[in-house]
Design a protein around this motif. Structure first.
Motif, PDB file in Angstrom:
ATOM      1  N   LEU A  87       0.829  -1.201   0.000  1.00  0.00           N
ATOM      2  CA  LEU A  87       0.000   0.000   0.000  1.00  0.00           C
ATOM      3  C   LEU A  87       0.870   1.260   0.000  1.00  0.00           C
ATOM      4  N   SER A  88       0.391   2.304  -0.663  1.00  0.00           N
ATOM      5  CA  SER A  88       1.120   3.577  -0.700  1.00  0.00           C
ATOM      6  C   SER A  88       1.443   4.064   0.708  1.00  0.00           C
ATOM      7  N   LYS A  89       2.705   4.441   0.913  1.00  0.00           N
ATOM      8  CA  LYS A  89       3.153   4.976   2.194  1.00  0.00           C
ATOM      9  C   LYS A  89       3.084   6.505   2.240  1.00  0.00           C
ATOM     10  N   VAL A  90       2.676   7.112   1.136  1.00  0.00           N
ATOM     11  CA  VAL A  90       2.630   8.564   1.042  1.00  0.00           C
ATOM     12  C   VAL A  90       1.173   9.025   1.136  1.00  0.00           C
ATOM     13  N   PRO A  91       0.827   9.815   2.119  1.00  0.00           N
ATOM     14  CA  PRO A  91      -0.571  10.240   2.290  1.00  0.00           C
ATOM     15  C   PRO A  91      -1.114  10.968   1.065  1.00  0.00           C
ATOM     16  N   HIS A  92      -2.337  10.591   0.670  1.00  0.00           N
ATOM     17  CA  HIS A  92      -3.077  11.270  -0.401  1.00  0.00           C
ATOM     18  C   HIS A  92      -2.401  11.173  -1.771  1.00  0.00           C
ATOM     19  N   LYS A  93      -1.513  10.202  -1.953  1.00  0.00           N
ATOM     20  CA  LYS A  93      -0.875   9.989  -3.252  1.00  0.00           C
ATOM     21  C   LYS A  93      -0.854   8.493  -3.547  1.00  0.00           C
ATOM     22  N   SER A  94      -1.053   8.134  -4.814  1.00  0.00           N
ATOM     23  CA  SER A  94      -1.072   6.702  -5.147  1.00  0.00           C
ATOM     24  C   SER A  94      -0.887   6.471  -6.640  1.00  0.00           C
ATOM     25  N   HIS A  95      -0.462   5.249  -6.973  1.00  0.00           N
ATOM     26  CA  HIS A  95      -0.301   4.828  -8.374  1.00  0.00           C
ATOM     27  C   HIS A  95      -1.551   4.066  -8.812  1.00  0.00           C
ATOM     28  N   VAL A  96      -2.728   4.689  -8.679  1.00  0.00           N
ATOM     29  CA  VAL A  96      -3.968   4.011  -9.035  1.00  0.00           C
ATOM     30  C   VAL A  96      -4.318   4.180 -10.518  1.00  0.00           C
ATOM     31  N   CYS A  97      -3.305   4.518 -11.313  1.00  0.00           N
ATOM     32  CA  CYS A  97      -3.468   4.528 -12.767  1.00  0.00           C
ATOM     33  C   CYS A  97      -2.600   3.439 -13.408  1.00  0.00           C
TER      34      CYS A  97
END
Length: 377
Positions: A87-97
């Motif tokens: 899971l993304s460790k960076v708040p409010h950021k993600s590779h959901v593309c």
């Protein structure tokens, strides 16, 4: 590709997934990619390309075509909602593309090139910044360093939920839409909220604009789409009649020319509404994406690659509504953007529970490798 390589690429993809960075901020992502490629010994490495972009060049011994294979570095400002270990460790950021998966695929092609240089010509692996904002391709192309790697062909893929896993989705001509972010600013006059008649509120004009903009495509002969994505009226001040309003909308079309015509009509519509209500109006534009156009020759290379690999292929007839800034490369070289099905039950792109399926990595590598062999062997 052997199992150990696939495992290594999957692990790399999951690391990238855990540390997403937004458009223009991809410094650490670029550093991770640079570290991955160091033992692969590319003949040339270009850093800081169009911002945080990277290009790795693998040269053949004989003269021949220059081909470019591109992926994206950036992530999205979306909070991930997933039950996964990486899971993304960076708040409010993600590779959901799925850009993490695209990077893993191009890295896998790096493995192949490290062991087997092209016989002729050059192969360039481009890790492009700022795709999500539509700024990255333009920045790369305008970078003076790009003149040294200007390709004869450029190829890219995008994973596509809703299609069978590993299926190749391909089309000649227009593949993905042109789009532009339009910002409309109305200016009236503030007054005390107890005396609204003393001012000139843009409230009714804003409401009429929101409705009218989305109906504008009804008057167009070709496909167009207007989606109002945000509106703001004045400030939160209960004693004040608002004097300003902003409406933001995304305008789309399958062709650049049609998108530009839609912009002209949208401006005329807003100017008419502003005049009706005695308002000033101004326009700004952002996130400009060119239409992605697949060249017939590049399409043939991709189509033949899918045949050689015995992959299921879906030939679509209508371009996708979404935009990809890879389209700007279409104005400079022969391009092909194709889809790689990521599963009919896979969450859609940009949904908070999307995660790129690692099983697609070998298929993506194989497609690019097969295209590469056709050009460089």
């Amino acid at each position: 590709m052997d199992a150990s390589r696939i495992k290594q690429l999957s692990a790399f993809r999951r690391t990238l997934h855990q540390y997403p960075e937004l458009s223009g901020e991809e410094k650490e992502t670029a550093n991770r990619v640079l570290e991955f490629f160091e033992p692969l010994n590319p003949d040339k490495t270009f850093q800081g390309l169009g911002g945080n972009g990277l290009a790795f060049v693998f040269e053949g011994k004989e003269k021949g075509p220059v081909s470019l294979f591109r992926c994206e570095l950036d992530a999205l400002p979306i909070t991930e909602e997933n039950d996964i270990k990486h899971l993304s460790k960076v708040p409010h950021k993600s590779h959901v593309c799925g850009h993490d998966g695209h990077m893993a695929i191009i890295s896998g092609l790096g493995f192949e090139l490290a062991e087997n240089r092209p016989r002729k010509g050059k192969v360039i692996l481009l890790f492009q910044p700022a795709e999500e904002t539509g700024e990255g391709a333009e920045a790369v192309i305008k970078d003076p360093k790009f003149k040294e790697i200007r390709p004869d062909y450029a190829f890219a893929l995008h994973n596509l939920p809703g299609f069978e896993s590993h299926q190749i989705v391909i089309k000649k001509g227009a593949f993905a839409a042109a789009s532009i972010g339009m910002i409309i600013r109305f200016k009236g006059r503030n007054s005390h909220s107890a005396h609204p008649e003393a001012g000139n509120s843009p409230a009714e004009a804003m409401a009429k604009t929101i409705v009218a903009l989305e109906k504008l495509p009804d008057a167009m002969k070709k496909f167009t789409l207007v989606t109002v994505i945000h509106a703001k009226l004045g400030e939160v001040a209960f004693g004040t009649t608002p004097g300003e309003a902003t409406v933001m909308a995304t305008l789309r079309a399958h062709e650049n020319e049609t998108r530009d015509l839609l912009v002209v009509y949208a401006e005329k519509l807003c100017a008419h509404i502003a005049k009706e209500y005695g308002l000033e109006v101004g326009f700004d534009y952002t996130e400009i994406f060119a239409a992605t156009h697949n060249d017939p020759e590049a399409w043939e290379l991709g189509n033949q690659a899918a045949k050689n690999l015995a992959l299921k292929t879906k030939h679509i007839r209508i371009p996708f509504r979404w935009s990809e800034d890879f389209g700007l490369f279409s104005s400079h070289t022969k391009t092909l953007l194709f889809g790689l099905g990521s599963g009919k039950k896979q969450p859609q792109l940009h949904e908070p529970n999307f995660d790129f399926p690692d099983a697609l990595i070998p298929t993506g590598v194989a497609m690019f490798k097969e295209i590469m062999h056709q050009l460089h062997d």
